[in-house]
Write a protein that holds these residues in place. Sequence first.
Motif: not given
Length: 96
Positions: A93-96
Motif C-alpha cells: 500500500s503506497y499512500p500518495h
Amino acid sequence: MTIHVLGEVPIGDLDQFLAVFSTDGLAKRQEHGCSGATVLSPIHESGRVVVILEFADEQSFQAFRDDATAPPIMRRGGAQGPPTFTVLQQVGSYPH
C-alpha cells in the motif's frame, strides 16, 4: 487478514442493481462478514459493474459465495448472469 474480492457482474439496469445491492445485497454480505463494498462502472461501457468486496478471510467469502440465497438476490438486482470473482490479497500500500 482481510481479503479483497474483485467481482464483475453483467447487469441490465444500473439503478436497479444499486437499489438491491445497497439493501438486500448489503444484508446478505454482512451476514457473511463483508466489511465493505465499492461498486464501479466502466465509463464508456454499460451493462457491467465491477465490485470490490472486503471480507475478514477467504472462508467468509466462500460462505457468501456458497449461500444458495445469494443468487436470487443478485437476479432481483438485474444481474444478467453469474458474477466472476477473483480473490486478492494485499501485498503493498503506497499512500500518495
